[in-house]
Design an enzyme around this catalytic site. Structure first.
Site, short mmCIF file in Angstrom:
data_model
loop_
_atom_site.label_atom_id
_atom_site.label_comp_id
_atom_site.label_asym_id
_atom_site.label_seq_id
_atom_site.Cartn_x
_atom_site.Cartn_y
_atom_site.Cartn_z
N HIS A 184 39.48 -49.51 -34.73
CA HIS A 184 38.17 -50.48 -35.13
C HIS A 184 36.95 -49.76 -35.53
O HIS A 184 36.26 -49.27 -34.51
CB HIS A 184 37.87 -51.30 -34.13
CG HIS A 184 36.78 -52.31 -34.60
ND1 HIS A 184 36.70 -53.52 -34.53
CD2 HIS A 184 35.61 -51.94 -35.02
CE1 HIS A 184 36.07 -54.28 -34.87
NE2 HIS A 184 35.02 -53.09 -35.31
N HIS B 284 33.85 -48.82 -38.55
CA HIS B 284 33.12 -49.14 -39.90
C HIS B 284 32.69 -47.67 -40.29
O HIS B 284 31.70 -47.11 -39.98
CB HIS B 284 31.63 -49.99 -39.35
CG HIS B 284 32.05 -51.25 -38.75
ND1 HIS B 284 32.07 -52.35 -39.47
CD2 HIS B 284 32.03 -51.32 -37.36
CE1 HIS B 284 32.43 -53.30 -38.37
NE2 HIS B 284 32.45 -52.84 -37.39
N LYS C 37 41.07 -59.29 -41.09
CA LYS C 37 39.85 -59.43 -39.99
C LYS C 37 39.44 -60.72 -40.17
O LYS C 37 38.78 -61.15 -41.34
CB LYS C 37 38.89 -58.26 -40.33
CG LYS C 37 37.75 -58.39 -39.51
CD LYS C 37 37.97 -58.14 -37.93
CE LYS C 37 36.55 -58.48 -37.24
NZ LYS C 37 36.05 -57.19 -36.65
N HIS D 259 36.89 -61.13 -34.52
CA HIS D 259 35.43 -60.91 -33.99
C HIS D 259 35.33 -62.12 -33.23
O HIS D 259 34.92 -63.14 -33.62
CB HIS D 259 34.51 -60.59 -34.94
CG HIS D 259 33.06 -60.31 -34.27
ND1 HIS D 259 32.33 -59.16 -34.37
CD2 HIS D 259 32.31 -61.17 -33.54
CE1 HIS D 259 31.20 -59.33 -33.68
NE2 HIS D 259 30.92 -60.54 -33.41
N HIS E 225 36.85 -55.40 -29.68
CA HIS E 225 35.57 -55.05 -28.80
C HIS E 225 35.27 -56.10 -27.75
O HIS E 225 34.17 -56.58 -27.95
CB HIS E 225 34.52 -54.69 -29.97
CG HIS E 225 34.24 -55.43 -31.01
ND1 HIS E 225 34.24 -56.77 -30.75
CD2 HIS E 225 33.98 -55.12 -32.46
CE1 HIS E 225 34.13 -57.50 -32.12
NE2 HIS E 225 33.82 -56.59 -33.03
N ASP F 91 34.23 -49.30 -32.50
CA ASP F 91 33.50 -50.18 -33.39
C ASP F 91 32.16 -49.16 -33.60
O ASP F 91 30.93 -49.64 -33.74
CB ASP F 91 33.04 -51.17 -32.27
CG ASP F 91 32.36 -52.23 -33.34
OD1 ASP F 91 32.28 -52.22 -34.25
OD2 ASP F 91 31.42 -53.05 -32.66
C1 NCD Z 1 29.00 -54.18 -36.71
C2 NCD Z 1 28.68 -53.51 -38.23
O1 NCD Z 1 27.40 -52.96 -38.17
O2 NCD Z 1 29.13 -53.61 -39.13
N1 NCD Z 1 27.98 -54.28 -36.02
C3 NCD Z 1 28.32 -54.07 -34.45
O3 NCD Z 1 27.26 -54.41 -33.75
N2 NCD Z 1 29.46 -53.92 -34.02
C4 NCD Z 1 29.70 -55.41 -36.94
C5 NCD Z 1 30.74 -55.79 -35.83
O4 NCD Z 1 31.82 -55.28 -35.74
O5 NCD Z 1 30.26 -56.75 -35.32
ZN ZN Z 2 33.16 -53.84 -35.48
#
Ligand code: NCD
Ligand code: ZN
Length: 362
Positions: free
Chosen positions: A29, A31, A115, A152, A190, A263
């Protein structure tokens, strides 16, 4: 049989001795963002992990097969040409998602999973799902083609206390969803609570969870430590200490339902340190160091390889990585900030020293 990690001279306090060799891990996971931020952060993940499940919550979400192909190409273009890193793409579910788009993307090997963001739960989730009923046909298709659903897990009703949103989601959304689609494979992403860990443990084989390094390390007090600490704010937010302890127990238990998902969610420092600052902790540059610290503290370094490198591929039905990596018991200083997106990002553990250092491929 999984290869047993080797731990030489793990004497506490030794600065240079002590080495851990494990199968190359994956991040289930992450971003990676887009544009300048992607170019700034992608190499951190590619350096530490063989593969990563890439989140689709771009400002224009990844809802179509072609979006995912294009995004994957941009990720690879941000990395050296000889990279061995493999981005695994995901589809962003919306109320109007077409099941055939999903199944053709999955069939082509472009989408690894889909997702589910409850609408307005987190960063770029405004196009997310407003009710499970809206995506029933999509979930039926996913169950039939055996495509994993990544969730999520937070309700978004303003009446529900922010610290209760995951537990309420588990009870009021996830339990019924699981009953309605018993064969649908689900990753609860997460996780931050005992309730989520208990749900996953009690559920059948097709349900798993990812756990971040930050939720293993901080509780909610970290956000208010001597003042407001925006860099400790992410979603789902860290909870009480008892939940952190439950997550540490789950992660280090050797139960294959729990595996690594950072995450890592970079936001430029100014976007974090602002009125209405963004949610997300950027942990990619020292992710393995952060997990190793936790597993060492729990006297569970022998469980790190399963969590980081074996249980994820088993769930996703993907081959294990063949390479191995080396972690060394040697302090590493985490910088206060790193350049990104014409500004700066602050890594998790900034300004502190982590006891285990990632040395790269064995
Ligand atoms: C994530 C993001 O910034 O894209 N932020 C976070 O706090 N984890 C989105 C997510 O996974 O909730
Ligand atoms: Zn995330």
């Amino acid at each position: 049989m999984p290869k047993v990690p080797t731990i030489d001279s793990p004497s506490p306090g030794s600065a240079t001795e002590g080495q851990l060799v494990i199968r190359r891990p994956d991040d289930w996971h992450v971003h990676l963002r887009d544009g300048a931020m992607l170019r700034a952060v992608a190499s951190y993940t590619a350096h530490q992990f063989g593969r990563a499940i890439v989140m689709p919550n771009l400002p224009v979400p990844v809802t179509r097969v072609q979006h995912a192909k294009d995004y994957r190409a941009r990720i690879l273009a941000a990395l050296p040409a000889d990279t061995t890193f493999e981005p695994l793409m995901t589809a962003y579910l919306t109320d109007t998602m077409d099941a055939s788009e999903l199944s053709s993307g999955f069939g082509e090997g472009v989408f690894t999973a889909a997702k589910l963001y409850p609408a307005r739960a987190t960063t770029n989730s405004q196009h997310g799902v407003t009710s499970i009923a809206a995506i029933e046909p999509v979930l039926e298709t996913m169950q039939r083609i055996d495509m994993p659903l990544l969730i999520h897990g937070e309700v978004t009703s303003p009446e529900v206390d922010v610290f209760d949103r995951e537990a309420v989601f588990v009870e009021t959304v996830l339990q019924p969803l699981r009953q309605r689609f018993p064969a649908l494979r689900i990753v609860l992403e997460h996780i931050t609570t005992q309730e989520a860990a208990d749900f996953v443990m009690a559920a059948g084989e097709g349900v798993a969870a990812t756990i971040t390094p930050h939720h293993l390390e901080i509780n909610r007090n970290a956000m208010f430590d001597g003042g407001l600490r925006p860099h400790m704010y992410c979603l789902p937010t860290a909870k009480r200490e008892r939940h952190r302890l439950a997550l540490r127990a789950a992660a280090t238990s050797g139960n294959p339902k729990f595996f690594l998902g950072t995450d890592s969610a970079p936001h430029e420092i100014g976007a974090k340190e602002s009125d209405c600052g963004c949610a997300g902790i950027f942990n990619a540059p020292f992710a393995l160091e952060a997990y190793a610290k936790v597993f060492a503290e729990e006297n569970a370094l022998d469980k790190l390889e399963g969590f980081a490198s074996e249980f994820g591929p088993a769930f996703y039905r993907l081959p294990l990585n063949q390479e191995h990596v080396v972690l060394q018991r040697q302090g590493i200083d985490v910088p206060e900030r790193l350049p990104a997106d014409e500004g700066w990002v602050r890594p998790f553990h900034s300004g502190s020293t982590l006891p285990w250092r990632y040395r790269g491929l064995a």
